[in-house]
Design a protein around this motif. Structure first.
Motif, PDB file in Angstrom:
ATOM      1  N   SER A 721       3.361  -3.072  14.292  1.00 56.19           N
ATOM      2  CA  SER A 721       4.324  -4.099  15.113  1.00 56.19           C
ATOM      3  C   SER A 721       5.837  -3.712  14.611  1.00 56.19           C
ATOM      4  CB  SER A 721       3.992  -5.234  15.358  1.00 56.19           C
ATOM      5  OG  SER A 721       2.787  -5.293  15.598  1.00 56.19           O
ATOM      6  N   ILE A 722       6.734  -3.270  15.634  1.00 56.59           N
ATOM      7  CA  ILE A 722       8.029  -3.105  15.341  1.00 56.59           C
ATOM      8  C   ILE A 722       8.750  -4.640  16.174  1.00 56.59           C
ATOM      9  CG2 ILE A 722      10.094  -1.717  15.663  1.00 56.59           C
ATOM     10  CD1 ILE A 722       7.842  -1.026  13.997  1.00 56.59           C
ATOM     11  N   GLY A 723       9.513  -5.176  15.222  1.00 56.68           N
ATOM     12  CA  GLY A 723      10.249  -6.492  15.804  1.00 56.68           C
ATOM     13  C   GLY A 723      11.809  -6.154  15.930  1.00 56.68           C
ATOM     14  N   SER A 724      12.739  -7.241  15.752  1.00 56.05           N
ATOM     15  CA  SER A 724      14.231  -7.199  15.850  1.00 56.05           C
ATOM     16  C   SER A 724      14.696  -6.321  14.707  1.00 56.05           C
ATOM     17  CB  SER A 724      14.689  -8.580  15.908  1.00 56.05           C
ATOM     18  OG  SER A 724      14.240  -9.097  17.061  1.00 56.05           O
ATOM     19  N   SER A 725      15.674  -5.749  14.952  1.00 60.02           N
ATOM     20  CA  SER A 725      16.863  -5.055  14.033  1.00 60.02           C
ATOM     21  C   SER A 725      15.902  -4.239  13.318  1.00 60.02           C
ATOM     22  CB  SER A 725      17.426  -6.537  13.151  1.00 60.02           C
ATOM     23  OG  SER A 725      18.227  -7.220  13.973  1.00 60.02           O
ATOM     24  N   VAL A 726      15.384  -3.075  13.784  1.00 55.28           N
ATOM     25  CA  VAL A 726      14.773  -2.174  13.116  1.00 55.28           C
ATOM     26  C   VAL A 726      15.720  -0.883  13.643  1.00 55.28           C
ATOM     27  CG1 VAL A 726      12.588  -0.958  12.782  1.00 55.28           C
ATOM     28  CG2 VAL A 726      12.709  -3.318  12.954  1.00 55.28           C
ATOM     29  N   GLU A 727      16.078  -0.294  12.475  1.00 55.66           N
ATOM     30  CA  GLU A 727      16.819   0.940  12.793  1.00 55.66           C
ATOM     31  C   GLU A 727      16.422   2.047  11.954  1.00 55.66           C
ATOM     32  OE1 GLU A 727      21.630   2.310  12.231  1.00 55.66           O
ATOM     33  OE2 GLU A 727      21.081   0.167  12.103  1.00 55.66           O
ATOM     34  N   ALA A 728      16.429   3.322  12.667  1.00 52.96           N
ATOM     35  CA  ALA A 728      16.032   4.527  11.964  1.00 52.96           C
ATOM     36  C   ALA A 728      14.642   4.517  11.263  1.00 52.96           C
ATOM     37  CB  ALA A 728      17.011   4.966  10.864  1.00 52.96           C
ATOM     38  N   CYS A 729      13.677   4.287  12.334  1.00 56.86           N
ATOM     39  CA  CYS A 729      12.261   4.070  11.998  1.00 56.86           C
ATOM     40  C   CYS A 729      11.277   5.463  12.540  1.00 56.86           C
ATOM     41  CB  CYS A 729      11.876   2.794  12.684  1.00 56.86           C
ATOM     42  SG  CYS A 729       9.973   2.449  12.262  1.00 56.86           S
ATOM     43  N   THR A 730      10.800   5.992  11.556  1.00 56.76           N
ATOM     44  CA  THR A 730       9.926   7.003  11.838  1.00 56.76           C
ATOM     45  C   THR A 730       8.523   6.799  11.476  1.00 56.76           C
ATOM     46  OG1 THR A 730      11.565   8.804  11.030  1.00 56.76           O
ATOM     47  CG2 THR A 730       9.204   9.400  11.227  1.00 56.76           C
ATOM     48  N   ILE A 731       7.655   6.723  12.641  1.00 60.50           N
ATOM     49  CA  ILE A 731       6.203   6.330  12.696  1.00 60.50           C
ATOM     50  C   ILE A 731       5.399   7.692  13.016  1.00 60.50           C
ATOM     51  CG2 ILE A 731       4.203   4.829  13.533  1.00 60.50           C
ATOM     52  CD1 ILE A 731       6.345   2.856  13.983  1.00 60.50           C
TER      53      ILE A 731
END
Length: 740
Positions: A721-731
């Protein structure tokens, strides 16, 4: 199974002198299922209800049975009796001896090598199958050993026998059927007298002080057990080793076992610490009155009765698995109300006790002191140290530096039961296993096992402090503990945080620090929330900064990145059966690798600052979480995180959003996560994060998310789960299987 206690080599070596004979005794207890027990009389054993049980109805569910004639040390004797249960259920038995002594006030000891039930051998009634307890004792499978009861491998007629006494008993359970007569038969013999095990009443503090005075660098403990009524104090030791050589420190009062202060290059190894009496107790729930917030419970025989009836922390356990009940609340600040029967209480809780049911087990924590208190110590090693009980925190460290190392450290409920007890212990410690605060140090854990804690396995954090006054764009004044005068150094990083959601407004190295002589006014105590682990501070520090600060908002707070810890590693450890989190990390430059997490009510791993409530700092930079196995964790929906691995950093109010730039440079890879009801990996308020090659199986989903999760930016809870204020995320390359 070949590794027995060192004094158990041969019967001839142990039993050197003839012992006085004694009476064989068995106590029966059917109160758990309200089974009334009626002795059939006759034979060579007497039987009466247990007179110390004051409730007449409860007393009917008990029997005390003892041999009319004394046993012999020269021949084996069969002691048998019959009773009739009023209903089907479970009866608990405790096997020991009478109250006679055998010179020098030592209790008579008996050998029991066979137990028969209704003419047949009780399952494992010849003690051939064994298991090893957490504190290293060998005990017959299906039985519990209380006090100093011990299995002797060749003391029986044709094999092993249990050595028991009035205070050291063998416990087991049997199932009974309504109205059907039960016959129990025991083969018994008086044990020849044993030479006493080595113990020490000599002051260990005196031995330690003498060794230091004589210039020794190592002290080796010679006794098997040291009974200590006072804290062992280690102060200003340098290049020193305490080698317990397997000794046990048995604390006989509710104080810290060790207070370590201003030491350097100190090693403590080969020790076990336990408490007698235990700093917590336990019992069985008899009934629940939700409307009046009362839970009726009975303490287990042998476990201590609290001297202070409030505040009590109550932890629900399942009776069948003897584990923390999943998905339910604990009760803090509770109160015990004594009932007429001295073993029974009503537990009053602030919230209705909907989490308890009749038959549940409950652990009650009433102590408050840590086991090891550590302060201002540089380079400390604990190696092969076991802690079987602690009132609250086990290892609590403040203002430490250098390398802090824990290798082969175990925190486990002790297998030695209190005298008269038959139920195994539920708790090991009442709070965290390891808790570091304001320690610019490297902290390492390797090959450790922590279980049945009342809080987190490990918590590394600093303190979020109020910015007292801005003198100029390069100079500020803060309020901080006195130890900061020893710890803060030029070059450390100050972070200015926005009030409310703790967004980082500025980061700058420190140019210089000055501890001012003046104290802040008394009213500045209001700047420190009551939930902080440090008391309000009035020491003023003037700090010059290398870079200018922007305009500082009112009520701004700061932290120092290095004061939250310099670096850490946790490798090849096992964390299981805790009330809260596994690892709660607020230290940067960390590695969490090849660990196993099982049956934790909270998340296995959380990272980031808990600024809002506890004022624990801070955000994490440079963390690798790799090759960990995580199963059945995060089953507690009221927690601040909902997934097995999670960032943390909740705002002070739900409607103001989370930090826009909290933890950063995180790698979560090649972990195996299973059986988590609300999520596998949960991220918010993070930057530059990689999630790859993880395997997630049987992960629950929640749609829509709870209000608390919505605050963090989650509309639904998914395996990742990805919530608020996530920057430059690699999944990438994650496997998600059989999502529930």
């Amino acid at each position: 199974m070949k590794r027995m206690m060192t004094f158990v080599f041969s019967v001839a070596a142990i039993f050197a002198v003839q012992a006085a004979d004694g009476h064989f005794r068995v106590d029966l207890d059917g109160r758990q299922d309200r089974v009334t027990l009626t002795s059939e009389g006759g034979g060579e054993m007497n039987a009466v209800p247990q007179g110390w049980i004051k409730d007449p109805e409860a007393q009917k569910c008990t029997l005390m049975v003892w041999s009319r004639r004394k046993t012999s040390s020269t021949e084996w004797k069969i002691c048998s009796f019959r009773f009739i249960p009023s209903k089907s259920g479970t009866v608990v038995l405790s096997v020991g001896a009478g109250e006679e002594t055998a010179g020098e006030n030592r209790r008579i000891q008996l050998l029991v090598d066979q137990i028969m039930l209704n003419g047949r051998l009780l399952p494992n009634g010849n003690f051939q199958q064994t298991y090893r307890t957490d504190d290293g004792r060998t005990v017959p499978t299906g039985f519990a050993a209380g006090g100093e009861a011990v299995l002797l491998p060749s003391a029986g007629l044709n094999g092993p026998a249990m050595l028991v006494s009035h205070d050291s008993r063998l416990g087991f359970r049997i199932k009974v059927e309504a109205g059907r007569s039960c016959e129990l038969a025991f083969r018994v013999k008086t044990a020849p007298e044993q030479p006493s095990r080595p113990t020490s009443d000599t002051s260990l503090q005196e031995q330690l002080d003498r060794a230091v005075k004589d210039g020794k660098k190592t002290i080796e403990l010679s006794a098997a057990t040291y009974r200590l009524n006072e804290t062992l104090r280690l102060r200003k030791l340098k290049d020193f080793t305490i080698d317990g050589r397997g000794a046990k420190l048995l604390m006989t009062s509710y104080v810290a076992a060790m207070h370590i202060e201003q030491c350097e290059d100190l090693t403590i190894r080969n020790l076990t610490v336990d408490y007698d009496p235990l700093p917590h107790t336990q019992g069985t729930v008899l009934g629940v009155d939700v409307e009046n917030k009362l839970t009726r419970l009975r303490l287990h025989p042998g476990y201590p009765r609290p001297t202070n009836l409030t505040p009590i922390q109550a932890y629900p356990f399942s009776a069948d698995r003897r584990q923390y009940k999943e998905g339910v609340n604990e009760h803090y600040g509770s109160r015990l109300i004594p009932r007429e029967d001295p073993a029974e209480y009503d537990l009053w809780t602030h919230e209705p006790p909907v989490d308890f049911s009749a038959g549940d087990l409950v652990a009650l924590r009433f102590g408050r002191y840590p086991c090891f208190w550590i302060r201002l110590t540089r380079n400390l090693t604990f190696e092969t140290v076991t802690v079987n009980a602690a009132a609250s925190l086990v290892f609590v460290a403040r203002s430490c530096t250098g390398l802090q190392r824990y290798k082969d450290v175990r925190i486990l409920p002790g297998g030695t039961l209190p005298p008269g007890a038959t139920e195994p212990r539920l708790l090991s410690a009442g709070a965290d296993g390891i808790n570091y605060e304001n320690s610019p140090a490297r902290i390492e854990l390797e090959n450790c096992e922590f279980s049945f804690l009342g809080d987190d396995s490990m918590n590394i954090h600093g303190t979020a402090l109020p910015l007292y006054r801005q003198i100029s764009e390069h100079v500020i004044r803060i309020l901080a503990p006195e130890d900061y005068s020893r710890l803060l150094k030029p070059g450390m990083t100050l972070r200015l945080l926005e009030p409310g959601n703790f967004t980082i407004l500025a980061e700058t190295p420190i140019a210089s620090i000055k501890h001012l002589a003046e104290k802040a006014p008394e009213e500045t105590k209001a700047l420190f929330p009551r939930t902080m682990s440090i008391p309000p501070c009035r020491d003023i520090y003037e700090i010059a900064l290398e870079n200018p600060l922007p305009e500082v908002p009112a009520e701004a707070i700061i932290d120092f990145k290095e004061m939250n810890g310099l670096s850490f590693s946790v490798k090849n450890c096992h964390f299981h059966d805790h009330r809260a989190y596994g690892l709660r990390m607020m230290c940067s430059n960390g590695l969490i690798e090849n660990n196993r997490f099982e049956r934790l009510k909270g998340s296995a791993i959380v990272f980031g600052g808990e600024y809002a409530y506890w004022r624990e700092a801070g955000f994490v930079d440079n963390l690798v979480i790799r090759n960990n196995v995580i199963d059945r964790v995060a089953n507690y929906p009221d927690a601040a995180s909902f997934a097995a691995i999670s960032s943390i950093g909740r705002p002070e109010k739900r409607d103001i959003g989370v930090s826009r730039n909290g933890s950063r440079n995180i790698v979560i890879e090649r972990n195996t996560i299973s059986n988590c009801p609300y999520g596998g990996i949960q991220l918010f308020g993070v930057k530059n994060i990689t999630v790859k090659d993880n395997i997630l199986t049987d992960i629950g989903t929640v749609s829509p998310a709870w209000p608390r999760a919505v605050t963090l930016g989650f509309e639904t809870m998914q395996p990742i789960s990805i919530g608020s204020s996530v920057e430059a995320c690699t999944i990438e390359e994650n496997q998600i299987c059989e999502t529930k």
